[in-house]
Motif scaffolding. Structure first.
Motif, PDB file in Angstrom:
ATOM      1  N   ALA A  58      81.028  67.394  56.891  1.00 45.11           N
ATOM      2  CA  ALA A  58      81.145  67.563  55.434  1.00 45.11           C
ATOM      3  C   ALA A  58      82.532  68.064  55.039  1.00 45.11           C
ATOM      4  CB  ALA A  58      80.072  68.529  54.941  1.00 45.11           C
ATOM      5  N   LYS A  59      83.218  68.711  55.978  1.00 50.59           N
ATOM      6  CA  LYS A  59      84.581  69.187  55.735  1.00 50.59           C
ATOM      7  C   LYS A  59      85.628  68.147  56.137  1.00 50.59           C
ATOM      8  CE  LYS A  59      83.688  74.155  56.338  1.00 50.59           C
ATOM      9  NZ  LYS A  59      84.396  74.620  55.132  1.00 50.59           N
ATOM     10  N   GLY A  60      85.170  66.961  56.548  1.00 45.67           N
ATOM     11  CA  GLY A  60      86.100  65.901  56.917  1.00 45.67           C
ATOM     12  C   GLY A  60      86.599  65.975  58.343  1.00 45.67           C
ATOM     13  N   ILE A  61      85.839  66.638  59.225  1.00 45.11           N
ATOM     14  CA  ILE A  61      86.243  66.785  60.623  1.00 45.11           C
ATOM     15  C   ILE A  61      85.157  66.195  61.515  1.00 45.11           C
ATOM     16  CG2 ILE A  61      86.758  68.431  62.464  1.00 45.11           C
ATOM     17  CD1 ILE A  61      87.795  70.334  60.316  1.00 45.11           C
ATOM     18  N   ALA A  62      85.563  65.310  62.427  1.00 40.61           N
ATOM     19  CA  ALA A  62      84.605  64.658  63.316  1.00 40.61           C
ATOM     20  C   ALA A  62      84.704  65.221  64.726  1.00 40.61           C
ATOM     21  CB  ALA A  62      84.871  63.157  63.356  1.00 40.61           C
ATOM     22  N   LEU A  63      83.555  65.590  65.300  1.00 40.11           N
ATOM     23  CA  LEU A  63      83.454  66.012  66.695  1.00 40.11           C
ATOM     24  C   LEU A  63      82.509  65.054  67.428  1.00 40.11           C
ATOM     25  CD1 LEU A  63      83.136  69.910  66.621  1.00 40.11           C
ATOM     26  CD2 LEU A  63      85.168  68.537  67.007  1.00 40.11           C
ATOM     27  N   ARG A  64      82.589  65.056  68.747  1.00 38.29           N
ATOM     28  CA  ARG A  64      81.735  64.189  69.558  1.00 38.29           C
ATOM     29  C   ARG A  64      80.462  64.929  69.936  1.00 38.29           C
ATOM     30  NH1 ARG A  64      78.631  61.320  72.685  1.00 38.29           N
ATOM     31  NH2 ARG A  64      79.532  59.616  73.915  1.00 38.29           N
ATOM     32  N   ARG A  65      79.313  64.377  69.538  1.00 35.65           N
ATOM     33  CA  ARG A  65      78.049  64.940  69.984  1.00 35.65           C
ATOM     34  C   ARG A  65      77.907  64.668  71.472  1.00 35.65           C
ATOM     35  NH1 ARG A  65      73.399  62.098  66.855  1.00 35.65           N
ATOM     36  NH2 ARG A  65      72.150  63.482  68.172  1.00 35.65           N
ATOM     37  N   CYS A  66      77.196  65.529  72.195  1.00 39.70           N
ATOM     38  CA  CYS A  66      77.114  65.384  73.655  1.00 39.70           C
ATOM     39  C   CYS A  66      75.694  65.303  74.180  1.00 39.70           C
ATOM     40  CB  CYS A  66      77.869  66.525  74.330  1.00 39.70           C
ATOM     41  SG  CYS A  66      79.653  66.424  74.109  1.00 39.70           S
ATOM     42  N   ASP A  67      74.707  65.321  73.292  1.00 42.93           N
ATOM     43  CA  ASP A  67      73.332  65.187  73.766  1.00 42.93           C
ATOM     44  C   ASP A  67      73.021  63.756  74.197  1.00 42.93           C
ATOM     45  OD1 ASP A  67      73.525  64.243  71.188  1.00 42.93           O
ATOM     46  OD2 ASP A  67      71.678  65.149  70.475  1.00 42.93           O
ATOM     47  N   THR A  68      73.986  62.850  74.060  1.00 45.99           N
ATOM     48  CA  THR A  68      73.819  61.476  74.535  1.00 45.99           C
ATOM     49  C   THR A  68      74.201  61.338  76.007  1.00 45.99           C
ATOM     50  OG1 THR A  68      76.054  60.887  73.831  1.00 45.99           O
ATOM     51  CG2 THR A  68      74.287  60.561  72.243  1.00 45.99           C
ATOM     52  N   LEU A 110      85.100  70.621  76.208  1.00 47.09           N
ATOM     53  CA  LEU A 110      83.650  70.702  76.056  1.00 47.09           C
ATOM     54  C   LEU A 110      83.283  72.159  75.823  1.00 47.09           C
ATOM     55  CD1 LEU A 110      80.952  69.051  76.272  1.00 47.09           C
ATOM     56  CD2 LEU A 110      80.841  69.854  78.644  1.00 47.09           C
ATOM     57  N   PHE A 111      82.473  72.417  74.798  1.00 46.63           N
ATOM     58  CA  PHE A 111      82.111  73.801  74.492  1.00 46.63           C
ATOM     59  C   PHE A 111      80.687  73.865  73.961  1.00 46.63           C
ATOM     60  CE2 PHE A 111      84.163  72.010  70.760  1.00 46.63           C
ATOM     61  CZ  PHE A 111      83.370  72.409  69.700  1.00 46.63           C
ATOM     62  N   THR A 112      80.146  75.077  73.911  1.00 51.51           N
ATOM     63  CA  THR A 112      78.776  75.271  73.460  1.00 51.51           C
ATOM     64  C   THR A 112      78.735  76.091  72.181  1.00 51.51           C
ATOM     65  OG1 THR A 112      78.571  77.224  74.882  1.00 51.51           O
ATOM     66  CG2 THR A 112      77.782  75.142  75.766  1.00 51.51           C
ATOM     67  N   VAL A 113      77.778  75.747  71.344  1.00 55.75           N
ATOM     68  CA  VAL A 113      77.481  76.513  70.132  1.00 55.75           C
ATOM     69  C   VAL A 113      75.963  76.612  70.039  1.00 55.75           C
ATOM     70  CG1 VAL A 113      79.566  75.909  68.854  1.00 55.75           C
ATOM     71  CG2 VAL A 113      77.574  74.404  68.745  1.00 55.75           C
ATOM     72  N   GLY A 114      75.478  77.465  69.169  1.00 52.41           N
ATOM     73  CA  GLY A 114      74.043  77.670  69.076  1.00 52.41           C
ATOM     74  C   GLY A 114      73.277  76.432  68.652  1.00 52.41           C
ATOM     75  N   ASP A 115      73.750  75.755  67.628  1.00 54.84           N
ATOM     76  CA  ASP A 115      73.093  74.562  67.094  1.00 54.84           C
ATOM     77  C   ASP A 115      74.172  73.523  66.839  1.00 54.84           C
ATOM     78  OD1 ASP A 115      71.823  72.582  65.634  1.00 54.84           O
ATOM     79  OD2 ASP A 115      70.616  73.977  64.448  1.00 54.84           O
ATOM     80  N   SER A 116      74.423  72.685  67.824  1.00 52.99           N
ATOM     81  CA  SER A 116      75.548  71.749  67.733  1.00 52.99           C
ATOM     82  C   SER A 116      75.364  70.734  66.613  1.00 52.99           C
ATOM     83  CB  SER A 116      75.738  71.026  69.064  1.00 52.99           C
ATOM     84  OG  SER A 116      74.663  70.137  69.320  1.00 52.99           O
ATOM     85  N   GLU A 117      74.125  70.319  66.359  1.00 49.93           N
ATOM     86  CA  GLU A 117      73.902  69.324  65.310  1.00 49.93           C
ATOM     87  C   GLU A 117      74.254  69.891  63.940  1.00 49.93           C
ATOM     88  OE1 GLU A 117      70.504  66.227  63.634  1.00 49.93           O
ATOM     89  OE2 GLU A 117      69.971  67.730  65.143  1.00 49.93           O
ATOM     90  N   LEU A 118      73.837  71.130  63.687  1.00 45.14           N
ATOM     91  CA  LEU A 118      74.152  71.757  62.403  1.00 45.14           C
ATOM     92  C   LEU A 118      75.661  71.965  62.260  1.00 45.14           C
ATOM     93  CD1 LEU A 118      73.173  73.059  59.790  1.00 45.14           C
ATOM     94  CD2 LEU A 118      72.937  75.216  61.032  1.00 45.14           C
ATOM     95  N   VAL A 119      76.303  72.452  63.319  1.00 45.04           N
ATOM     96  CA  VAL A 119      77.752  72.668  63.273  1.00 45.04           C
ATOM     97  C   VAL A 119      78.479  71.357  63.037  1.00 45.04           C
ATOM     98  CG1 VAL A 119      79.757  73.308  64.678  1.00 45.04           C
ATOM     99  CG2 VAL A 119      77.714  74.755  64.678  1.00 45.04           C
ATOM    100  N   ARG A 120      78.067  70.324  63.744  1.00 46.52           N
ATOM    101  CA  ARG A 120      78.724  69.021  63.614  1.00 46.52           C
ATOM    102  C   ARG A 120      78.577  68.452  62.207  1.00 46.52           C
ATOM    103  NH1 ARG A 120      76.730  64.073  64.706  1.00 46.52           N
ATOM    104  NH2 ARG A 120      74.827  65.018  65.514  1.00 46.52           N
ATOM    105  N   LYS A 121      77.394  68.620  61.630  1.00 48.48           N
ATOM    106  CA  LYS A 121      77.168  68.101  60.278  1.00 48.48           C
ATOM    107  C   LYS A 121      77.984  68.875  59.245  1.00 48.48           C
ATOM    108  CE  LYS A 121      72.587  66.086  60.986  1.00 48.48           C
ATOM    109  NZ  LYS A 121      71.142  66.155  60.641  1.00 48.48           N
ATOM    110  N   ARG A 122      78.084  70.174  59.429  1.00 47.58           N
ATOM    111  CA  ARG A 122      78.864  70.975  58.483  1.00 47.58           C
ATOM    112  C   ARG A 122      80.358  70.651  58.599  1.00 47.58           C
ATOM    113  NH1 ARG A 122      75.825  76.919  58.782  1.00 47.58           N
ATOM    114  NH2 ARG A 122      74.051  76.325  57.453  1.00 47.58           N
ATOM    115  N   LEU A 123      80.819  70.422  59.818  1.00 46.59           N
ATOM    116  CA  LEU A 123      82.213  70.025  59.995  1.00 46.59           C
ATOM    117  C   LEU A 123      82.455  68.627  59.422  1.00 46.59           C
ATOM    118  CD1 LEU A 123      82.892  71.327  63.607  1.00 46.59           C
ATOM    119  CD2 LEU A 123      83.901  72.203  61.494  1.00 46.59           C
TER     120      LEU A 123
END
Length: 343
Positions: free
Chosen positions: A304-314, A289-302
């Motif tokens: 687009a690169k074919g990499i899936a991460l688990r969102r955690c705001d749920t 589990l880690f933090t980034v400034g804008d997880s939604e933007l990072v997740r969407k950009r990843l």
């Protein structure tokens, strides 16, 4: 990438498998391997001709005895489950008047309890998500927590968990990822306690998410209450076969060796993320589990690169800064992509 339904129930029902599309590099799901080992597939395949018959007593006894031997418990202290999630669905049979769920944590226990009309109180842990100073309502007669906890990866001590016990209360410990911790140092699976239930999953370690395999350990009288309204033949022949196979000594040794490799891999992955200035939560589960400034933007950009991460705001107790990534041998690909995305 599908957006999240604003319905709170849909958010709680969100799981990592919804983040990955076919062909993506999947860091969103915590299953240890992409497929079960060959020897396990062969064991299961050998039982396919038996599917015309109802699950037999011999299969159930073999599964129960394997679990009992694996944890040093009596056969009457073991119940095979159709995945640990079934165990959560059975908790309402204990007739709790108030369930305290320690969060952030796996969302299924809360959903199952609320669906059965059981009042649920969130005990929200603050970063770094340990149990030090935790305040559980005295009148809560059911307490549910994970160890190590999903999604934080935090491993609580046995002493901290046992301190939650009270007269008239049952403590439920979700140990779905306990066998991914070398030596299983804080596990309560081998403790015969009258008021502690331990739930175990075999789906993560053995890549059996599609089969639904697990078990619970507890005092015989508590297990009788837990299963009082259970449907007949709740666990099928293939599930019972998998439980017996995965709790055999050779399989346990194989899982333990894999846990040691995972721990080394996790340390490398954490170091790689830290090299980018990313702050990770200190833990030991097969995910980070880690933090980034804008997880939604990072997740969407990843994505687009074919990499899936688990969102955690749920998860209750986490916000839009958090992401979770499974520990995988391809972690360098993730770190390189993160470097590009964050730049």
């Amino acid at each position: 990438m599908a957006s999240l339904d604003p319905n709170p129930l849909a958010a709680a029902r969100y799981h990592g498998d919804q983040a990955a599309e076919p062909g993506m590099l999947d860091f969103a799901v915590n299953v240890r391997h992409t497929k079960p080992p060959g020897w396990l597939v062969e064991r299961l395949a050998a039982r396919l001709p038996d599917l015309a018959r109802y699950p037999g007593g011999d299969d159930e006894r073999a599964a129960v005895e394997a679990v009992a031997a694996r944890h040093g418990r009596g056969p009457d202290e073991v119940v095979p489950l159709a995945g640990a999630a079934e165990g959560f669905a059975l908790l309402a049979n204990l007739r709790p008047t108030l369930a305290a769920v320690i969060v952030p944590s796996f969302t299924e226990p809360e959903l199952a309890l609320k669906a059965a009309g059981v009042p649920v109180h969130h005990v929200v842990l603050e970063p770094p998500f340990g149990l030090a100073g935790v305040q559980v309502p005295d009148h809560a007669d059911l307490v549910v927590l994970g160890n190590p906890t999903n999604p934080t990866s935090v491993l609580h001590t046995r002493e901290q968990i046992l301190a939650l016990r009270r007269p008239g209360r049952i403590v439920v410990v979700d140990e779905a990822f306990a066998d991914s911790v070398p030596g299983e140092p804080e596990s309560l699976a081998g403790e015969a306690l009258p008021d502690v239930l331990v739930l175990r999953s075999l789906t993560k370690t053995w890549a059996l998410a599609g089969l639904r395999v697990g078990y619970t350990l507890g005092a015989p009288d508590v297990l009788l209450r837990l299963t009082a309204r259970r449907a007949h033949w709740p666990v099928g022949t293939l599930q019972l076969t998998a439980i017996a196979a995965c709790c055999a000594p050779d399989a346990v040794a194989e899982a333990a060796a894999g846990a040691r490799r995972l721990a080394e891999l996790r340390a490398e992955m954490v170091s790689g993320l830290a090299s980018l200035g990313i702050e990770t939560v200190d833990g030991c589960a097969p995910f980070v589990l880690f933090t980034v400034g804008d997880s939604e933007l990072v997740r969407k950009r990843l994505h687009a690169k074919g990499i899936a991460l688990r969102r955690c705001d749920t998860f209750v107790g986490l916000d839009g800064r958090y992401l979770r990534a499974a520990v995988r041998p391809e972690w360098r690909v993730l770190v390189e992509a993160m470097s590009e995305v964050l730049a």
